[in-house]
Write a protein that holds these residues in place. Sequence first.
Motif, PDB file in Angstrom:
ATOM      1  N   ILE A   1       0.837  -1.204   0.000  1.00  0.00           N
ATOM      2  CA  ILE A   1       0.000   0.000   0.000  1.00  0.00           C
ATOM      3  C   ILE A   1       0.877   1.261   0.000  1.00  0.00           C
ATOM      4  CG2 ILE A   1      -1.953  -1.141   1.119  1.00  0.00           C
ATOM      5  CD1 ILE A   1      -1.073   0.286   3.737  1.00  0.00           C
ATOM      6  N   HIS A   2       2.150   1.083  -0.319  1.00  0.00           N
ATOM      7  CA  HIS A   2       3.099   2.203  -0.387  1.00  0.00           C
ATOM      8  C   HIS A   2       3.164   2.972   0.930  1.00  0.00           C
ATOM      9  CE1 HIS A   2       3.032   1.306  -4.639  1.00  0.00           C
ATOM     10  NE2 HIS A   2       1.739   1.577  -4.694  1.00  0.00           N
ATOM     11  N   HIS A   3       2.848   2.268   2.037  1.00  0.00           N
ATOM     12  CA  HIS A   3       2.908   2.852   3.390  1.00  0.00           C
ATOM     13  C   HIS A   3       2.021   4.097   3.510  1.00  0.00           C
ATOM     14  CE1 HIS A   3       6.253   0.131   4.321  1.00  0.00           C
ATOM     15  NE2 HIS A   3       6.687   0.419   3.102  1.00  0.00           N
ATOM     16  N   LYS A   4       0.868   4.057   2.831  1.00  0.00           N
ATOM     17  CA  LYS A   4      -0.079   5.173   2.873  1.00  0.00           C
ATOM     18  C   LYS A   4      -1.478   4.659   3.194  1.00  0.00           C
ATOM     19  CE  LYS A   4       2.025   8.209  -0.677  1.00  0.00           C
ATOM     20  NZ  LYS A   4       3.158   7.385  -1.137  1.00  0.00           N
ATOM     21  N   PHE A   5      -2.212   5.420   3.991  1.00  0.00           N
ATOM     22  CA  PHE A   5      -3.637   5.165   4.188  1.00  0.00           C
ATOM     23  C   PHE A   5      -4.317   6.475   4.544  1.00  0.00           C
ATOM     24  CE2 PHE A   5      -2.037   4.859   8.497  1.00  0.00           C
ATOM     25  CZ  PHE A   5      -3.059   5.328   9.309  1.00  0.00           C
ATOM     26  N   SER A   6      -5.618   6.542   4.314  1.00  0.00           N
ATOM     27  CA  SER A   6      -6.383   7.742   4.662  1.00  0.00           C
ATOM     28  C   SER A   6      -7.794   7.339   5.066  1.00  0.00           C
ATOM     29  CB  SER A   6      -6.429   8.733   3.488  1.00  0.00           C
ATOM     30  OG  SER A   6      -7.211   8.226   2.421  1.00  0.00           O
ATOM     31  N   TYR A   7      -8.443   8.246   5.776  1.00  0.00           N
ATOM     32  CA  TYR A   7      -9.843   8.022   6.167  1.00  0.00           C
ATOM     33  C   TYR A   7     -10.562   9.361   6.152  1.00  0.00           C
ATOM     34  CZ  TYR A   7      -7.757   9.152  10.759  1.00  0.00           C
ATOM     35  OH  TYR A   7      -7.049   9.733  11.785  1.00  0.00           O
ATOM     36  N   CYS A   8     -11.886   9.273   6.182  1.00  0.00           N
ATOM     37  CA  CYS A   8     -12.743  10.452   6.255  1.00  0.00           C
ATOM     38  C   CYS A   8     -13.854  10.114   7.237  1.00  0.00           C
ATOM     39  CB  CYS A   8     -13.303  10.779   4.866  1.00  0.00           C
ATOM     40  SG  CYS A   8     -13.868  12.485   4.641  1.00  0.00           S
ATOM     41  N   LEU A   9     -13.800  10.702   8.428  1.00  0.00           N
ATOM     42  CA  LEU A   9     -14.697  10.317   9.516  1.00  0.00           C
ATOM     43  C   LEU A   9     -15.990  11.125   9.476  1.00  0.00           C
ATOM     44  CD1 LEU A   9     -12.117  10.010  12.446  1.00  0.00           C
ATOM     45  CD2 LEU A   9     -12.928   8.227  10.885  1.00  0.00           C
ATOM     46  N   LEU A  10     -17.097  10.420   9.546  1.00  0.00           N
ATOM     47  CA  LEU A  10     -18.425  11.033   9.517  1.00  0.00           C
ATOM     48  C   LEU A  10     -18.863  11.448  10.924  1.00  0.00           C
ATOM     49  CD1 LEU A  10     -19.917   8.401   7.121  1.00  0.00           C
ATOM     50  CD2 LEU A  10     -20.088  10.857   6.702  1.00  0.00           C
TER      51      LEU A  10
ATOM     52  N   PHE B   1     -12.955  15.722   7.755  1.00  0.00           N
ATOM     53  CA  PHE B   1     -11.655  15.967   7.139  1.00  0.00           C
ATOM     54  C   PHE B   1     -11.206  14.672   6.479  1.00  0.00           C
ATOM     55  CE2 PHE B   1     -11.489  19.364  10.275  1.00  0.00           C
ATOM     56  CZ  PHE B   1     -10.832  20.387   9.601  1.00  0.00           C
ATOM     57  N   GLN B   2     -10.638  14.777   5.288  1.00  0.00           N
ATOM     58  CA  GLN B   2      -9.865  13.659   4.783  1.00  0.00           C
ATOM     59  C   GLN B   2      -8.493  13.756   5.452  1.00  0.00           C
ATOM     60  OE1 GLN B   2     -10.091  12.631   0.513  1.00  0.00           O
ATOM     61  NE2 GLN B   2     -11.445  14.400   0.292  1.00  0.00           N
ATOM     62  N   VAL B   3      -8.044  12.651   6.022  1.00  0.00           N
ATOM     63  CA  VAL B   3      -6.773  12.632   6.746  1.00  0.00           C
ATOM     64  C   VAL B   3      -5.902  11.540   6.150  1.00  0.00           C
ATOM     65  CG1 VAL B   3      -5.653  12.471   9.001  1.00  0.00           C
ATOM     66  CG2 VAL B   3      -7.996  13.359   8.837  1.00  0.00           C
ATOM     67  N   GLU B   4      -4.733  11.919   5.651  1.00  0.00           N
ATOM     68  CA  GLU B   4      -3.818  10.962   5.033  1.00  0.00           C
ATOM     69  C   GLU B   4      -2.558  10.810   5.867  1.00  0.00           C
ATOM     70  OE1 GLU B   4      -0.686  10.560   1.297  1.00  0.00           O
ATOM     71  OE2 GLU B   4      -2.175  12.169   1.277  1.00  0.00           O
ATOM     72  N   TYR B   5      -2.170   9.554   6.087  1.00  0.00           N
ATOM     73  CA  TYR B   5      -0.921   9.229   6.773  1.00  0.00           C
ATOM     74  C   TYR B   5       0.043   8.667   5.724  1.00  0.00           C
ATOM     75  CZ  TYR B   5      -3.658   9.456  11.118  1.00  0.00           C
ATOM     76  OH  TYR B   5      -4.455   9.866  12.154  1.00  0.00           O
TER      77      TYR B   5
ATOM     78  N   LYS C   1     -19.726  12.226   1.139  1.00  0.00           N
ATOM     79  CA  LYS C   1     -19.497  12.121  -0.287  1.00  0.00           C
ATOM     80  C   LYS C   1     -18.137  11.511  -0.605  1.00  0.00           C
ATOM     81  CE  LYS C   1     -22.342  16.205  -1.187  1.00  0.00           C
ATOM     82  NZ  LYS C   1     -22.349  17.584  -1.729  1.00  0.00           N
ATOM     83  N   TYR C   2     -17.405  11.110   0.420  1.00  0.00           N
ATOM     84  CA  TYR C   2     -16.034  10.617   0.225  1.00  0.00           C
ATOM     85  C   TYR C   2     -16.046   9.176  -0.268  1.00  0.00           C
ATOM     86  CZ  TYR C   2     -11.236   9.287   1.493  1.00  0.00           C
ATOM     87  OH  TYR C   2      -9.957   8.824   1.475  1.00  0.00           O
TER      88      TYR C   2
END
Length: 311
Positions: free
Chosen positions: A114-123, A290-294, A310-311
């Motif tokens: 996953i190229h050491h990346k993940f993100s989430y968008c919390l409702l 917020f979209q949050v990317e690590y 809508k994410y």
Amino acid sequence: MGIIISKLSCRSRPCQGLRDDLRLCDSVSSTIKPKRCDYAYAYVDMSYTFGVLSSDTFTFASAESHSRSVSLRFPKSTFGCVHTTNGSFDSHAAGVVGLGNGPLSLITQLGDQIHHKFSYCLLPVTSNTTSKLRFGKHAVLTGKGLVSTPMFFEPEDPSYYLKLEAVSIGKKKIVNSQLTPAGKGNIVCDSGASLIFLKTDFYNQVEAAVRDAISLKAIKSPDPESNFKLCYDTRSFDRYPEIKIVFHFSGASVTLKTVNTFLGDEKITCLAMAATEGDPFFGNLAQINFQVEYDLASKKVSFVPADCSKY
């Protein structure tokens, strides 16, 4: 056809990756038949889980699937097979996904894939849909309002640390006096903790500024043991204009709205921040919409305002 789950032994490499205080292996185990890797894990909210460290194939639906049935398989993935648990789970939740930087977290196991990346968008908690978690190239954020801040790590600690420099309440800016040396953070960015926790002295200054900015009479929380120290009657609070609260991280200012900073019901609404003498936390309420990317490879966390429905 049933699912075959392999229970791991105390001598397995994943079991050895558990902290000593979590692993329930005898100091002397049989050399003929190694003990299974039982574990016990407790959280600060007093929830806990007991289980057996196990291995199986993880399967995820692909973001590229659209109308096609496409899935991604990750064989020999390690996870906790729970047999006893107690906590704040409801009928829609079955456990906790490890997103930290520890050796056994889902993110570490997926690693290069996953190229050491993940993100989430919390409702918001009132939403009747589910928040989304994305990996790899699908996790990369773009768009108006995108800001990024360095991420810091501590030895033997799976948490993601950021450097919080100040908090602005309206036009008043309060500098964080918690000094940290170069290369270290001073607040954990966490999707598990709910509230914003700040060091006591800093929290007291922030609370006083919020109290001054809101010209309403504060009321006491009905629960004397509650973390909430600044509360208002919801009927009067709902008529009050939204105040601007900005968290100034190193290189990134994140503007929070009422949904991120206040929590309540039809009777009482309270500031969703608390004082602590432990590690400060930037919890999940602060990250709603917020979209949050690590990006663990680049060692940065990015934020961009969003309508997470809508994410």
